[in-house]
Motif scaffolding. Structure first.
Motif, PDB file in Angstrom:
ATOM      1  N   GLN A  24       3.287   3.653   6.342  1.00  0.00           N
ATOM      2  CA  GLN A  24       3.693   3.081   5.057  1.00  0.00           C
ATOM      3  C   GLN A  24       2.775   3.550   3.934  1.00  0.00           C
ATOM      4  O   GLN A  24       3.234   3.802   2.819  1.00  0.00           O
ATOM      5  N   SER A  25       1.497   3.694   4.216  1.00  0.00           N
ATOM      6  CA  SER A  25       0.563   4.202   3.206  1.00  0.00           C
ATOM      7  C   SER A  25       0.923   5.621   2.793  1.00  0.00           C
ATOM      8  O   SER A  25       0.890   5.964   1.610  1.00  0.00           O
ATOM      9  N   VAL A  26       1.280   6.451   3.761  1.00  0.00           N
ATOM     10  CA  VAL A  26       1.682   7.822   3.458  1.00  0.00           C
ATOM     11  C   VAL A  26       2.966   7.820   2.636  1.00  0.00           C
ATOM     12  O   VAL A  26       3.098   8.569   1.659  1.00  0.00           O
ATOM     13  N   GLN A  27       3.915   6.967   2.979  1.00  0.00           N
ATOM     14  CA  GLN A  27       5.165   6.881   2.226  1.00  0.00           C
ATOM     15  C   GLN A  27       4.903   6.482   0.786  1.00  0.00           C
ATOM     16  O   GLN A  27       5.527   7.014  -0.136  1.00  0.00           O
ATOM     17  N   GLU A  28       3.980   5.567   0.572  1.00  0.00           N
ATOM     18  CA  GLU A  28       3.664   5.128  -0.785  1.00  0.00           C
ATOM     19  C   GLU A  28       3.151   6.282  -1.634  1.00  0.00           C
ATOM     20  O   GLU A  28       3.482   6.398  -2.811  1.00  0.00           O
ATOM     21  N   VAL A  29       2.337   7.159  -1.036  1.00  0.00           N
ATOM     22  CA  VAL A  29       1.840   8.327  -1.772  1.00  0.00           C
ATOM     23  C   VAL A  29       3.004   9.216  -2.182  1.00  0.00           C
ATOM     24  O   VAL A  29       3.087   9.662  -3.327  1.00  0.00           O
ATOM     25  N   TYR A  30       3.931   9.474  -1.263  1.00  0.00           N
ATOM     26  CA  TYR A  30       5.073  10.331  -1.576  1.00  0.00           C
ATOM     27  C   TYR A  30       5.983   9.713  -2.627  1.00  0.00           C
ATOM     28  O   TYR A  30       6.633  10.418  -3.386  1.00  0.00           O
ATOM     29  N   LEU A  31       6.052   8.392  -2.697  1.00  0.00           N
ATOM     30  CA  LEU A  31       6.945   7.718  -3.641  1.00  0.00           C
ATOM     31  C   LEU A  31       6.292   7.469  -4.994  1.00  0.00           C
ATOM     32  O   LEU A  31       6.989   7.062  -5.939  1.00  0.00           O
ATOM     33  N   THR A  32       4.991   7.717  -5.121  1.00  0.00           N
ATOM     34  CA  THR A  32       4.293   7.476  -6.379  1.00  0.00           C
ATOM     35  C   THR A  32       4.538   8.645  -7.328  1.00  0.00           C
ATOM     36  O   THR A  32       4.161   9.778  -7.044  1.00  0.00           O
ATOM     37  N   GLU A  33       5.187   8.378  -8.446  1.00  0.00           N
ATOM     38  CA  GLU A  33       5.557   9.444  -9.388  1.00  0.00           C
ATOM     39  C   GLU A  33       4.340  10.045 -10.079  1.00  0.00           C
ATOM     40  O   GLU A  33       4.398  11.186 -10.533  1.00  0.00           O
ATOM     41  N   GLU A  34       3.238   9.299 -10.162  1.00  0.00           N
ATOM     42  CA  GLU A  34       2.041   9.825 -10.832  1.00  0.00           C
ATOM     43  C   GLU A  34       1.360  10.927 -10.026  1.00  0.00           C
ATOM     44  O   GLU A  34       0.577  11.696 -10.565  1.00  0.00           O
ATOM     45  N   ILE A  35       1.638  10.998  -8.738  1.00  0.00           N
ATOM     46  CA  ILE A  35       1.026  12.014  -7.886  1.00  0.00           C
ATOM     47  C   ILE A  35       1.969  13.205  -7.815  1.00  0.00           C
ATOM     48  O   ILE A  35       3.124  13.076  -7.425  1.00  0.00           O
ATOM     49  N   THR A  36       1.446  14.378  -8.194  1.00  0.00           N
ATOM     50  CA  THR A  36       2.261  15.596  -8.196  1.00  0.00           C
ATOM     51  C   THR A  36       1.613  16.630  -7.286  1.00  0.00           C
ATOM     52  O   THR A  36       0.503  16.450  -6.807  1.00  0.00           O
ATOM     53  N   VAL A  37       2.298  17.747  -7.104  1.00  0.00           N
ATOM     54  CA  VAL A  37       1.779  18.840  -6.283  1.00  0.00           C
ATOM     55  C   VAL A  37       0.613  19.473  -7.011  1.00  0.00           C
ATOM     56  O   VAL A  37       0.677  19.748  -8.199  1.00  0.00           O
ATOM     57  N   ALA A  38      -0.470  19.688  -6.289  1.00  0.00           N
ATOM     58  CA  ALA A  38      -1.676  20.279  -6.912  1.00  0.00           C
ATOM     59  C   ALA A  38      -1.474  21.761  -7.135  1.00  0.00           C
ATOM     60  O   ALA A  38      -0.792  22.438  -6.448  1.00  0.00           O
TER      61      ALA A  38
END
Length: 38
Positions: A24-38
């Protein structure tokens, strides 16, 4: 042209409750719009 994530031993070799929390923690990262591809 794709991307993915391998989740295995870290989640599935733990008690079910702990493994679910990791996934679930990993899913939250993928669903967070503020986090983009580096």
């Amino acid at each position: 042209g794709g991307c993915g994530l391998i989740m295995g031993r870290k989640a599935f070799q733990r008690p079910l409750k702990d493994g679910i929390e990791i996934l679930q923690s990993v899913q939250e990262v993928y669903l967070t719009e503020e986090i983009t591809v580096a």
